[in-house]
Design a protein around this motif. Sequence first.
Motif, PDB file in Angstrom:
ATOM      1  N   GLU A   1       0.819  -1.214   0.000  1.00 40.65           N
ATOM      2  CA  GLU A   1       0.000   0.000   0.000  1.00 40.65           C
ATOM      3  C   GLU A   1       0.845   1.253   0.000  1.00 40.65           C
ATOM      4  O   GLU A   1       0.757   2.089   0.912  1.00 40.65           O
ATOM      5  N   PRO A   2       1.663   1.430  -1.014  1.00 39.65           N
ATOM      6  CA  PRO A   2       2.517   2.606  -1.061  1.00 39.65           C
ATOM      7  C   PRO A   2       1.687   3.843  -1.421  1.00 39.65           C
ATOM      8  O   PRO A   2       0.638   3.725  -2.068  1.00 39.65           O
ATOM      9  N   ALA A   3       2.150   4.992  -0.973  1.00 32.93           N
ATOM     10  CA  ALA A   3       1.514   6.240  -1.388  1.00 32.93           C
ATOM     11  C   ALA A   3       2.066   6.657  -2.746  1.00 32.93           C
ATOM     12  O   ALA A   3       1.414   7.377  -3.491  1.00 32.93           O
ATOM     13  N   VAL A   4       3.298   6.208  -3.008  1.00 28.10           N
ATOM     14  CA  VAL A   4       3.945   6.574  -4.262  1.00 28.10           C
ATOM     15  C   VAL A   4       4.524   5.303  -4.870  1.00 28.10           C
ATOM     16  O   VAL A   4       5.261   4.571  -4.205  1.00 28.10           O
ATOM     17  N   LEU A   5       4.171   5.033  -6.118  1.00 30.66           N
ATOM     18  CA  LEU A   5       4.745   3.882  -6.807  1.00 30.66           C
ATOM     19  C   LEU A   5       5.762   4.393  -7.823  1.00 30.66           C
ATOM     20  O   LEU A   5       5.454   5.251  -8.646  1.00 30.66           O
ATOM     21  N   LEU A   6       6.974   3.872  -7.718  1.00 30.77           N
ATOM     22  CA  LEU A   6       8.045   4.316  -8.606  1.00 30.77           C
ATOM     23  C   LEU A   6       8.316   3.209  -9.612  1.00 30.77           C
ATOM     24  O   LEU A   6       8.488   2.052  -9.236  1.00 30.77           O
ATOM     25  N   LEU A   7       8.338   3.561 -10.878  1.00 30.76           N
ATOM     26  CA  LEU A   7       8.530   2.541 -11.915  1.00 30.76           C
ATOM     27  C   LEU A   7       9.750   2.912 -12.752  1.00 30.76           C
ATOM     28  O   LEU A   7       9.788   3.973 -13.352  1.00 30.76           O
ATOM     29  N   ASP A   8      10.730   1.984 -12.765  1.00 31.54           N
ATOM     30  CA  ASP A   8      11.978   2.254 -13.477  1.00 31.54           C
ATOM     31  C   ASP A   8      11.982   1.495 -14.807  1.00 31.54           C
ATOM     32  O   ASP A   8      12.385   0.348 -14.869  1.00 31.54           O
ATOM     33  N   GLU A   9      11.495   2.125 -15.839  1.00 31.87           N
ATOM     34  CA  GLU A   9      11.423   1.528 -17.186  1.00 31.87           C
ATOM     35  C   GLU A   9      10.961   0.078 -17.148  1.00 31.87           C
ATOM     36  O   GLU A   9      11.604  -0.803 -17.720  1.00 31.87           O
ATOM     37  N   PRO A  10       9.834  -0.197 -16.507  1.00 34.44           N
ATOM     38  CA  PRO A  10       9.475  -1.611 -16.320  1.00 34.44           C
ATOM     39  C   PRO A  10       9.039  -2.288 -17.607  1.00 34.44           C
ATOM     40  O   PRO A  10       8.998  -3.500 -17.663  1.00 34.44           O
ATOM     41  N   LEU A  11       8.714  -1.521 -18.631  1.00 33.29           N
ATOM     42  CA  LEU A  11       8.184  -2.156 -19.841  1.00 33.29           C
ATOM     43  C   LEU A  11       9.253  -2.394 -20.897  1.00 33.29           C
ATOM     44  O   LEU A  11       8.972  -2.966 -21.945  1.00 33.29           O
ATOM     45  N   SER A  12      10.488  -1.974 -20.610  1.00 30.20           N
ATOM     46  CA  SER A  12      11.490  -1.974 -21.679  1.00 30.20           C
ATOM     47  C   SER A  12      11.831  -3.368 -22.175  1.00 30.20           C
ATOM     48  O   SER A  12      12.311  -3.527 -23.287  1.00 30.20           O
ATOM     49  N   ALA A  13      11.557  -4.408 -21.355  1.00 29.48           N
ATOM     50  CA  ALA A  13      11.938  -5.756 -21.794  1.00 29.48           C
ATOM     51  C   ALA A  13      10.837  -6.421 -22.618  1.00 29.48           C
ATOM     52  O   ALA A  13      11.029  -7.514 -23.119  1.00 29.48           O
ATOM     53  N   LEU A  14       9.695  -5.773 -22.730  1.00 25.41           N
ATOM     54  CA  LEU A  14       8.570  -6.413 -23.421  1.00 25.41           C
ATOM     55  C   LEU A  14       8.576  -6.064 -24.910  1.00 25.41           C
ATOM     56  O   LEU A  14       9.141  -5.056 -25.317  1.00 25.41           O
ATOM     57  N   ASP A  15       7.900  -6.918 -25.701  1.00 25.80           N
ATOM     58  CA  ASP A  15       7.820  -6.576 -27.126  1.00 25.80           C
ATOM     59  C   ASP A  15       6.732  -5.522 -27.341  1.00 25.80           C
ATOM     60  O   ASP A  15       5.923  -5.233 -26.472  1.00 25.80           O
ATOM     61  N   LEU A  16       6.718  -4.948 -28.549  1.00 24.44           N
ATOM     62  CA  LEU A  16       5.924  -3.753 -28.813  1.00 24.44           C
ATOM     63  C   LEU A  16       4.445  -3.914 -28.472  1.00 24.44           C
ATOM     64  O   LEU A  16       3.877  -3.103 -27.755  1.00 24.44           O
ATOM     65  N   LYS A  17       3.844  -5.004 -28.953  1.00 21.18           N
ATOM     66  CA  LYS A  17       2.403  -5.204 -28.746  1.00 21.18           C
ATOM     67  C   LYS A  17       2.070  -5.264 -27.258  1.00 21.18           C
ATOM     68  O   LYS A  17       1.142  -4.621 -26.782  1.00 21.18           O
ATOM     69  N   LEU A  18       2.887  -6.055 -26.534  1.00 21.06           N
ATOM     70  CA  LEU A  18       2.658  -6.239 -25.109  1.00 21.06           C
ATOM     71  C   LEU A  18       2.865  -4.917 -24.373  1.00 21.06           C
ATOM     72  O   LEU A  18       2.145  -4.588 -23.430  1.00 21.06           O
ATOM     73  N   ARG A  19       3.847  -4.167 -24.834  1.00 24.73           N
ATOM     74  CA  ARG A  19       4.157  -2.887 -24.202  1.00 24.73           C
ATOM     75  C   ARG A  19       2.953  -1.956 -24.314  1.00 24.73           C
ATOM     76  O   ARG A  19       2.546  -1.325 -23.347  1.00 24.73           O
ATOM     77  N   GLN A  20       2.365  -1.938 -25.501  1.00 21.82           N
ATOM     78  CA  GLN A  20       1.206  -1.055 -25.697  1.00 21.82           C
ATOM     79  C   GLN A  20       0.041  -1.505 -24.814  1.00 21.82           C
ATOM     80  O   GLN A  20      -0.668  -0.689 -24.240  1.00 21.82           O
ATOM     81  N   HIS A  21      -0.113  -2.815 -24.697  1.00 24.41           N
ATOM     82  CA  HIS A  21      -1.187  -3.347 -23.868  1.00 24.41           C
ATOM     83  C   HIS A  21      -0.948  -2.995 -22.394  1.00 24.41           C
ATOM     84  O   HIS A  21      -1.862  -2.589 -21.680  1.00 24.41           O
ATOM     85  N   MET A  22       0.340  -3.151 -21.950  1.00 22.48           N
ATOM     86  CA  MET A  22       0.649  -2.890 -20.546  1.00 22.48           C
ATOM     87  C   MET A  22       0.513  -1.419 -20.192  1.00 22.48           C
ATOM     88  O   MET A  22       0.167  -1.081 -19.067  1.00 22.48           O
ATOM     89  N   ARG A  23       0.788  -0.537 -21.164  1.00 26.78           N
ATOM     90  CA  ARG A  23       0.573   0.893 -20.920  1.00 26.78           C
ATOM     91  C   ARG A  23      -0.851   1.131 -20.463  1.00 26.78           C
ATOM     92  O   ARG A  23      -1.089   1.793 -19.451  1.00 26.78           O
ATOM     93  N   ALA A  24      -1.783   0.583 -21.229  1.00 28.38           N
ATOM     94  CA  ALA A  24      -3.195   0.786 -20.911  1.00 28.38           C
ATOM     95  C   ALA A  24      -3.504   0.198 -19.532  1.00 28.38           C
ATOM     96  O   ALA A  24      -4.207   0.815 -18.728  1.00 28.38           O
ATOM     97  N   GLU A  25      -2.908  -0.978 -19.240  1.00 24.30           N
ATOM     98  CA  GLU A  25      -3.195  -1.608 -17.946  1.00 24.30           C
ATOM     99  C   GLU A  25      -2.649  -0.808 -16.782  1.00 24.30           C
ATOM    100  O   GLU A  25      -3.305  -0.647 -15.762  1.00 24.30           O
ATOM    101  N   LEU A  26      -1.414  -0.345 -16.943  1.00 24.76           N
ATOM    102  CA  LEU A  26      -0.803   0.447 -15.867  1.00 24.76           C
ATOM    103  C   LEU A  26      -1.635   1.687 -15.594  1.00 24.76           C
ATOM    104  O   LEU A  26      -1.903   2.044 -14.448  1.00 24.76           O
ATOM    105  N   LYS A  27      -2.048   2.340 -16.673  1.00 25.32           N
ATOM    106  CA  LYS A  27      -2.848   3.554 -16.534  1.00 25.32           C
ATOM    107  C   LYS A  27      -4.149   3.229 -15.798  1.00 25.32           C
ATOM    108  O   LYS A  27      -4.601   3.961 -14.919  1.00 25.32           O
TER     109      LYS A  27
END
Lengths: 371, 405
Positions: A154-180
């Motif tokens: 239950e953090p007040a602030v979530l810090l993300l350090d380029e977590p999507l960089s290892a994924l391929d393009l399609k998955l990355r686009q999908h994960m963007r929407a999910e993270l948001k």
Amino acid sequence: MSGQDVELTGVSMTYPNGFTAVQPTDLTIKAGEFFSILGPSGCGKTTILRMISGFLDPTTGSIAIGGEPMIGIGPNHRPTALIFQSLALFPLMSVWENVAFGLEARGVSKTARRKRAEELLDLVALSDQEDKKPGELSGGQRQRVAVARALAVEPAVLLLDEPLSALDLKLRQHMRAELKDIQRKTEVTFIYITHDQGEALAMSDRVAVMNEGAIDQVASAEDLYNHPNTPFAATFVGEQNVFSGKVKTVANGHAQVETPHGMLLGMNKHGLSTGENAIVMVRPERIYLEDRKDRLGPLPNELNRIEARLQRRDLEGALINMYLDAAGHSVHVNLHNTGDATLGAQDDHMLLFTPDDTVVMRPGPMARDKA
Amino acid sequence: MGELTKIYGRGLTFLFVGLVTIWILLMIVVPQIRMIERAFTFEDRGGETAMLALDIDHAYTEKFQIEQQLLTLQQQGSSGTKSSPAAPSPFTPSMTVPGAAPTAPGPGLAPSPSASPQNAMSAEERQAEAADLRSQIAALESRITDMEAQEDTSSGEAGMKERLSLDNFTTMSALHFKIFLMTLLYAFTVTVFAFVICYPVAYAAAMAESRNKLTLILIGLVIPYAINELLRIFSWVMILEKNGILNAFLDGIGIIDMSAGEGFRFVASNGAVFTVMVYAYVLFMVFPIYNTIDTLDKSQIEAARDLGASVWKIHTRVVIPHAKPGIAVGSIMTFMLSAGSIAAPEIVGRGMHPDWFSQLIYRRFFEADSWNQGSAYSLALLTACIIFILITMAIFKVGVKDIAK
């Protein structure tokens, strides 16, 4: 869960070897905001993240989260959670143990941990994978485990350090929407580090552009793209054709610049005066071909014009990339693919662009190669 | 095999495989089989034939002694005329060994009292004496011939009855068995000490960011190992001795007064043996652990910390589970080496500490001259070590493949 604001006051970081990774920086990130820090590798964005999470102590300045000063408090006692670039899942623990690790560290009982882990795995749509090992999951699933594990404390602030960089393009686009989506549901403050402008623009409420340890511009995604303030922000986010010259006349917020390609008129962003050196920038998709101007509707009377010769024409699906040569200076133009195979195919072109799409700035550092 | 032929060609493959086969056969299989065979062959040392063999040995000893007396007598006879009669032969008294007599059974075997120095002996008396000795020798010789004939008919060439049995193991005395168990316990203790000392060192070395720090740690560990093990053990003796460096240091800071004869005897205790052994085998513990921790993604440690884990939790849940194969390998090596070590307990212990089983094996072989029982004891130790390996692997849930990594 709810977010807290993060306030950096005069924060700088100089390593023992004398390298200054972060210049003194003031930055306020609002509670519940999706905030991105965008910059090339080595610009200091990860250092800022590590200072917020508590793994590094700033050389000067102070950091406050939710109004509480954070200097001297270790990462295990801050209301932050960090998602690592490598994700850093524990490979020997099962998925649910990974998610519940933060609770285990806090001494929560096993049944309560398991229950909470299941709730979080539900949130990230992984409810039937809880007994697997991280190694048995796909890249996107591991990504979601990392998010669930970070949210478990239950953090007040979530810090993300380029977590999507290892994924391929399609998955990355999908994960963007999910993270948001997750950010919207949990209302936690997200601070997202990336060198990928697409990620930053697509997800963020606000984006900070960083270069060489200093923040160049903080703005909403739209503002950043459409109204960049500095040559670096203008060239790092999206592409620019850049011409240099001298200011000839100044009037009504516009400046006329004399360049080797003739007079170019543009928005006088930095309030330059006559005689000053200037750079003129225009984006590839805001340049029109004269013979195709019928598709644009009415154009203003006053237009910048450059003669150029076609070097290469690449079809990239929806867009056609044209690389032209204007008196030894290369110019990049994007055309929408209308289905006409002859579009822009001839050798000689007259390029048109409106003064409102053209930006005049004081010369400064620019983005060289973008990864 | 086909793969190897493809890579190295027929000739080289043949050479490799041949050498490996010879090595395995000669260095491992044959000696082990011989040892196992000996271990299960029992030499009956308390039986009739064994006693007979002992009697023959005694008879030979006695015959030799009498021959020496005779020789002395003859020397006296030849030199008595030339040298001063007051000069006694320095050999004469020592030639008669009364202590040897009680072990020798049979009549007429007591040493002749006339063998004592009598410089005033006349030539006639000497001749009578010599004749007596010669007759004794003849009697002994005939007795030996009899006994040897009896031995030849009753047993094989070794002079002792040999048979296949478990007796070498089952006749292990309670004391020896206790030493065996204590040795396993000692070796386990050394392993635990080594782990407690090595884990932080290995962790620090693996986490060291600057190259210099890493180099220093590695040099500090590797250079001592370029020195011969015996030298390392003796250097510890220098430190731990009563007049050694440690006592000199205590003297220097005023805790003891060496000039008044004060000082602790650190050597010749199990503590000293443990210390030296832990030092001797740390490297075998440090490197496997270092290697495994080094492969741990450092961000996992940071992630655990970020999630609020204490130092203890980070190590028990993240680092140690990851380092398990290394810990298992290090423990196995340290345990095996210390269970079988003889130099450290022998040199540091000086026989004044509780015995180690390895010393016992040595003495079975070379002092009791019972190679068969020595083999049996070695086999028992080997079996115990293999069981320890299997248990360790089971506890750490480590397979042979993980260890090979």
